[in-house]
Enzyme design. Structure first.
Site, PDB file in Angstrom:
ATOM      1  N   THR A  35       0.969  -1.224  -0.141  1.00  0.00           N
ATOM      2  CA  THR A  35       0.016   0.046  -0.033  1.00  0.00           C
ATOM      3  C   THR A  35       0.953   1.558  -0.122  1.00  0.00           C
ATOM      4  OG1 THR A  35      -0.312   0.027   2.378  1.00  0.00           O
ATOM      5  CG2 THR A  35      -1.953  -1.284   1.154  1.00  0.00           C
ATOM      6  N   SER A  75       1.911  -0.902   7.820  1.00  0.00           N
ATOM      7  CA  SER A  75       0.519  -1.437   7.796  1.00  0.00           C
ATOM      8  C   SER A  75      -0.471  -0.846   7.010  1.00  0.00           C
ATOM      9  CB  SER A  75      -0.168  -1.158   9.389  1.00  0.00           C
ATOM     10  OG  SER A  75      -1.393  -1.981   9.395  1.00  0.00           O
ATOM     11  N   TYR A 145      -7.911  -5.077  11.358  1.00  0.00           N
ATOM     12  CA  TYR A 145      -7.062  -3.901  12.003  1.00  0.00           C
ATOM     13  C   TYR A 145      -7.183  -3.660  13.270  1.00  0.00           C
ATOM     14  CZ  TYR A 145      -5.032   0.776  11.301  1.00  0.00           C
ATOM     15  OH  TYR A 145      -4.256   2.134  11.264  1.00  0.00           O
TER      16      TYR A 145
END
Ligand code: UDP
Length: 311
Positions: A35, A75, A145
């Site tokens: 990401t 993350s 998450y």
């Protein structure tokens, strides 16, 4: 200091790299780029105080030479990203945090965990203080998450208590600014992208849910200060100015002079989407002498200028 930043090609990781380099430290940045965006750190290529290593931190991390600090920012962080990468999100919060703590312990480096307001889930206490233990649905779509970050906090405190690692935990509330991905799905890039294309802004649900938005430079300043303290319990960082999503949409339309208005997408709101969120930043104020300085209109103007070049 010689600092390892995981997730260095992400929105926050790249701003942290800039800040630590500007202060005269040297930075080793890691990212697996699922990401993260390499363009966020392209301007650092060729510097001899910066090294990029493409690596997935859920695997063993090897660093040559000494380290003074490890900042664990790797993350997925946007709901659509962690819905797309649920297993990777759980792994980077769990295995990635374990590996990053392992490096910090081995190198006798201080450690800072990027945690999140999501540890509070859909909160029943408002505003949220660090002492609030949260209201999280482990098996809901956001659970991957929330639970990864809750585990990461538990692991960080375990390394602090069992191995005396010099740890910090920052609970980051909604933050925005240049280098967010236009397509990351979060409300700030979504709305600005839609507004700059002259489209209606997609308000999920009825738009009465609230958020409190912090400009990136304020957050980075708070993280920098936190790393320089020796405080081990979690610290909220965010901007306490709270508004609902309809008000936020109107503000974006006003600043971009977008006449298209808003459209309600009832079904798009995912289960467990917090109804309200506002940080109580008393602890950060007292401990760090910190508070946000950039107002929402000012921060949005800077962010809109950045996204204009991409739309
Ligand atoms: N949201 C919205 N329209 C969008 C994207 C998000 O109304 O195009 C809402 C979303 O339902 C949530 C809030 O905006 O209530 C903030 O969402 P975001 O994805 O930015 O992050 P979150 O704070 O939920 O982690």
């Amino acid at each position: 200091m010689r600092i390892l930043i995981t997730g260095v090609a992400g929105f926050l990781g790249s701003h942290l790299a800039d800040r630590f380099l500007a202060e005269g430290h040297s930075v080793i940045g890691m990212d697996n780029l699922i990401t993260g965006n390499i363009r966020n750190i392209a301007h650092l290529a060729g510097r001899d105080d910066f090294l990029f290593i493409k690596h997935d931190v859920t695997n063993y991390i090897y660093i040559d030479g000494p380290l003074d600090a490890v900042l664990h920012f790797a993350s997925p962080a946007s709901p659509i990203d962690y819905l797309r990468y649920p297993i990777q999100t759980l792994k980077v919060g769990a295995l990635g945090t374990h590996n990053a703590l392992g490096v910090a312990m081995k190198k006798d480096a201080r450690f800072l965990l990027a945690s999140t307001s999501e540890v509070y889930g859909d909160p029943l206490e408002h505003p949220q203080k660090e002492t609030y233990v949260g209201h999280v649905d482990a098996i809901g779509p956001r659970g991957v998450y929330d639970e990864a970050k809750r585990f990461a906090e538990a692991m960080t405190m375990a390394y602090h208590r069992a191995h005396q690692v010099d740890t910090r935990i920052v609970r980051i509330f909604n933050t925005y600014g240049p280098r967010m991905r236009l397509d990351d799905g979060r409300v700030v890039p979504n709305f600005i992208g839609q507004a700059l294309r002259g489209e209606q802004l997609t308000v999920y649900g009825d738009g009465t849910q609230t958020r409190s938005f912090c400009y990136v430079s304020d957050l980075i300043e708070g993280i920098y200060r936190l790393l320089m303290t020796d405080f081990h319990d979690p610290v909220n960082l965010g901007n306490p100015t709270e508004m609902n999503i309809i008000e936020f949409a109107r503000l974006v339309n006003q600043l971009t002079q977008n006449p298209a208005g808003i459209t309600f997408q009832e079904q798009a709101r995912i289960a467990g989407d917090p109804q309200q969120r506002q940080p109580d930043i008393t602890r950060a104020r007292q401990l760090l002498g910190w508070e946000p300085r950039v107002s929402l209109p000012e921060g949005l103007e800077m962010t809109i200028r950045y996204f204009r070049k991409l739309v």
